[in-house]
Design a protein around this motif. Structure first.
Motif, mmCIF file in Angstrom:
data_model
loop_
_atom_site.group_PDB
_atom_site.id
_atom_site.type_symbol
_atom_site.label_atom_id
_atom_site.label_comp_id
_atom_site.label_asym_id
_atom_site.label_seq_id
_atom_site.Cartn_x
_atom_site.Cartn_y
_atom_site.Cartn_z
ATOM 1 N N ASN A 1 -54.289 -100.375 -53.985
ATOM 2 C CA ASN A 1 -54.358 -101.731 -53.568
ATOM 3 C C ASN A 1 -54.255 -102.008 -52.234
ATOM 4 N N PHE A 2 -53.533 -100.982 -51.420
ATOM 5 C CA PHE A 2 -53.601 -101.189 -49.887
ATOM 6 C C PHE A 2 -54.552 -100.600 -49.175
ATOM 7 N N THR A 3 -55.138 -99.446 -49.831
ATOM 8 C CA THR A 3 -56.147 -98.684 -48.869
ATOM 9 C C THR A 3 -57.563 -98.920 -49.118
ATOM 10 N N GLY A 4 -57.696 -99.464 -50.437
ATOM 11 C CA GLY A 4 -59.309 -99.451 -51.095
ATOM 12 C C GLY A 4 -59.543 -98.160 -51.424
ATOM 13 N N ALA A 5 -60.935 -98.043 -51.804
ATOM 14 C CA ALA A 5 -61.412 -96.693 -52.429
ATOM 15 C C ALA A 5 -62.996 -96.245 -51.884
ATOM 16 N N ARG A 6 -62.870 -95.038 -51.462
ATOM 17 C CA ARG A 6 -64.277 -94.767 -51.020
ATOM 18 C C ARG A 6 -65.213 -94.150 -51.929
ATOM 19 N N ARG A 7 -66.451 -94.187 -51.696
ATOM 20 C CA ARG A 7 -67.647 -93.661 -52.710
ATOM 21 C C ARG A 7 -67.131 -92.055 -52.800
ATOM 22 N N GLY A 8 -67.260 -91.904 -53.986
ATOM 23 C CA GLY A 8 -67.004 -90.364 -54.378
ATOM 24 C C GLY A 8 -65.410 -90.216 -54.737
ATOM 25 N N GLU A 9 -64.431 -91.041 -54.519
ATOM 26 C CA GLU A 9 -63.090 -91.099 -54.530
ATOM 27 C C GLU A 9 -62.862 -91.057 -56.077
ATOM 28 N N VAL A 10 -61.898 -89.982 -56.543
ATOM 29 C CA VAL A 10 -61.711 -89.774 -57.885
ATOM 30 C C VAL A 10 -60.213 -90.534 -58.162
ATOM 31 N N LEU A 11 -60.596 -91.777 -59.326
ATOM 32 C CA LEU A 11 -59.451 -92.443 -59.564
ATOM 33 C C LEU A 11 -59.017 -92.154 -60.909
ATOM 34 N N SER B 1 -68.903 -94.017 -61.578
ATOM 35 C CA SER B 1 -69.744 -92.771 -62.155
ATOM 36 C C SER B 1 -68.751 -91.693 -62.868
ATOM 37 N N VAL B 2 -69.509 -90.661 -63.485
ATOM 38 C CA VAL B 2 -68.530 -89.541 -63.956
ATOM 39 C C VAL B 2 -69.385 -88.375 -63.527
ATOM 40 N N SER B 3 -68.339 -87.470 -63.099
ATOM 41 C CA SER B 3 -68.629 -86.063 -62.857
ATOM 42 C C SER B 3 -67.693 -85.061 -63.539
ATOM 43 N N GLY B 4 -68.295 -84.181 -64.591
ATOM 44 C CA GLY B 4 -67.297 -83.542 -65.374
ATOM 45 C C GLY B 4 -66.679 -84.767 -65.902
ATOM 46 N N HIS B 5 -65.130 -84.555 -65.885
ATOM 47 C CA HIS B 5 -64.440 -85.574 -66.719
ATOM 48 C C HIS B 5 -63.890 -86.668 -65.517
ATOM 49 N N ALA C 1 -68.327 -95.263 -57.334
ATOM 50 C CA ALA C 1 -70.006 -95.119 -57.111
ATOM 51 C C ALA C 1 -70.344 -95.784 -55.680
ATOM 52 N N THR C 2 -69.411 -96.632 -55.186
ATOM 53 C CA THR C 2 -69.553 -97.274 -53.839
ATOM 54 C C THR C 2 -68.286 -97.512 -53.206
ATOM 55 N N GLU C 3 -68.337 -97.891 -52.096
ATOM 56 C CA GLU C 3 -66.966 -98.240 -51.302
ATOM 57 C C GLU C 3 -66.453 -99.613 -51.981
ATOM 58 N N MET C 4 -65.113 -99.877 -52.256
ATOM 59 C CA MET C 4 -64.603 -100.881 -53.098
ATOM 60 C C MET C 4 -63.352 -101.321 -52.443
ATOM 61 N N ARG C 5 -62.994 -102.531 -52.805
ATOM 62 C CA ARG C 5 -61.377 -102.958 -52.682
ATOM 63 C C ARG C 5 -60.699 -103.034 -54.022
ATOM 64 N N ILE C 6 -59.778 -102.774 -54.370
ATOM 65 C CA ILE C 6 -59.127 -102.776 -55.409
ATOM 66 C C ILE C 6 -57.930 -103.605 -55.167
ATOM 67 N N PHE C 7 -57.767 -104.554 -56.163
ATOM 68 C CA PHE C 7 -56.703 -105.627 -56.285
ATOM 69 C C PHE C 7 -56.056 -105.381 -57.591
ATOM 70 N N MET C 8 -54.471 -105.574 -57.591
ATOM 71 C CA MET C 8 -53.737 -105.750 -58.988
ATOM 72 C C MET C 8 -53.764 -104.220 -59.951
ATOM 73 N N ALA C 9 -54.101 -103.053 -59.288
ATOM 74 C CA ALA C 9 -54.137 -101.899 -59.980
ATOM 75 C C ALA C 9 -52.584 -101.789 -60.206
ATOM 76 N N THR C 10 -51.995 -101.260 -61.552
ATOM 77 C CA THR C 10 -50.863 -101.121 -61.724
ATOM 78 C C THR C 10 -50.699 -99.798 -62.559
ATOM 79 N N LYS D 1 -67.116 -105.071 -54.262
ATOM 80 C CA LYS D 1 -67.774 -104.014 -53.766
ATOM 81 C C LYS D 1 -67.958 -104.197 -52.183
ATOM 82 N N THR D 2 -67.503 -103.260 -51.364
ATOM 83 C CA THR D 2 -67.907 -103.440 -49.824
ATOM 84 C C THR D 2 -68.856 -102.588 -49.240
ATOM 85 N N GLY D 3 -69.346 -101.800 -50.107
ATOM 86 C CA GLY D 3 -70.382 -100.821 -49.474
ATOM 87 C C GLY D 3 -71.744 -100.735 -50.337
ATOM 88 N N HIS D 4 -72.653 -99.887 -50.167
ATOM 89 C CA HIS D 4 -73.841 -99.938 -50.923
ATOM 90 C C HIS D 4 -74.081 -98.586 -51.498
#
Length: 342
Positions: free
Chosen positions: A268-278, A305-309, A314-323, A339-342
């Motif tokens: 919620n504070f940092t956003g997430a980069r492409r390839g980040e594991v959530l 996207s999914v890699s293994g499990h 899949a893109t740069e993104m901002r995340i709100f209200m994750a709980t 989405k903030t990137g491509h």
């Protein structure tokens, strides 16, 4: 607890000394949804502030109580405070329940043709707003998890941006329709403010300072913008499909469904980069999740996207209200993404 859906209590100009001096006792003194009207210097105009549509989001309520018990100056206009889900907020421990067990989320019941139960209560609240032909409507909430404050609206203009600037630096323009108060047409600027985490003293202070701005501002038309406001467009709502299991952890454990990172709220504070594991998914992969655009088109592959499990961005993104509150994540949504990137 028996709930009477057809009644709202009304109070007019209570003196500070007539109210309990701590907000917990004040909450417990309310028999149900409550409207508190305050007469302003210009009684021909009115502004509306709502709180506790969700019983576990107390910042607006705490701020309203603080103003009612400490202020002696008349506001610039009439003010109508509306305190909504008092029964849920009163369940022990206080402010721990979003809505009553077995009940409905009140902020998903506005604008419906149904006229009983929680839908009736939502209609009565909307009627209480419409009856005073407000200049502005501000609906105060807390974020589902820990996170920075932001506002949301369904239409942008200069007045909406100025109103937002009383509280925060970001507003989300959303087309999502859930049956929320924000979606109703009150013929005036209307915003929801997510003040920050429910246990965050800064969130309570933000709500109070914003209320003080609103109550003392002479005009809400083209008034001074307190700070620059960033407009974020069209978030999408990530949800679980059906009865998919949700858990939290630090690694893949073989659990069914989705396992989100235990520290998911940090995004919620940092956003997430492409390839980040959530998090991690079982053998169904992205079929555990649903993410659609305004036309109902499946766009999950544009964001994840999914890699293994591993559940990956899949893109740069901002995340709100994750709980990390499991019930909210299951029954409402996992979080909102932009989405903030491509």
């Amino acid at each position: 607890m028996a709930i009477v859906f057809s009644e709202i209590s009304y109070f007019k100009d209570p003196s500070p000394g007539s109210l309990p001096m701590d907000y917990q006792t004040f909450l417990l003194s309310l028999a149900g949804p409550t409207v508190i009207d305050i007469t302003g210097q210009d009684a021909s105009r009115c502004r509306v502030i709502t709180s506790l549509l969700h019983g576990n989001e107390p910042s607006g309520f705490i701020a309203i109580h603080r103003w009612l018990t400490s202020e002696t100056r008349k506001p610039a206009t009439n003010i109508r405070f509306i305190i909504a889900s008092t029964e849920a907020a009163c369940l022990s421990p206080l402010f721990s329940h979003r809505y009553m067990p077995g009940g409905k989320d009140l902020n998903r019941c506005f604008g419906s043709r149904e006229n009983s139960g929680y839908y009736l209560r939502a209609r009565l609240i909307a009627d209480a707003i419409n009856r005073v032909s407000p200049e502005i409507v501000v609906d105060l909430h807390n974020t589902s998890g820990s996170g920075p404050a932001f506002a949301a609206c369904h239409g942008i203009n200069a007045n909406v941006l100025s109103l937002t600037s009383f509280f925060c630096e970001t507003i989300i323009l959303s087309a999502i329709r859930l049956g929320a108060l924000l979606e109703q047409d009150f013929s005036c600027p209307t915003i929801t403010v997510e003040c920050g985490g429910c246990n965050d003293e800064l969130a309570h202070e933000l709500a109070y300072e914003g209320i003080c701005h609103i109550l003392t501002c002479e005009t809400t038309r083209y008034f001074h913008q307190e700070r620059e406001v960033e407009v974020v467009y069209q978030p999408h709502r990530l949800r679980l499909k059906g009865d998919i299991n949700l858990s939290y952890g630090g690694q893949y454990s073989g659990a069914p469904g989705l396992t989100l990172k235990a520290a998911i709220e940090q995004y919620n504070f940092t956003g997430a980069r492409r390839g980040e594991v959530l998090g991690w998914l079982d053998h169904l992969g992205l079929d555990n999740l649903q993410l659609t655009d305004e036309q109902g088109k499946d766009i999950i592959g544009e964001y994840f996207s999914v890699s293994g499990h591993q559940l990956l961005c899949a893109t740069e993104m901002r995340i709100f209200m994750a709980t990390a509150i499991r019930d909210i994540a299951i029954n409402d949504c996992l979080f909102y993404v932009i989405k903030t990137g491509h």
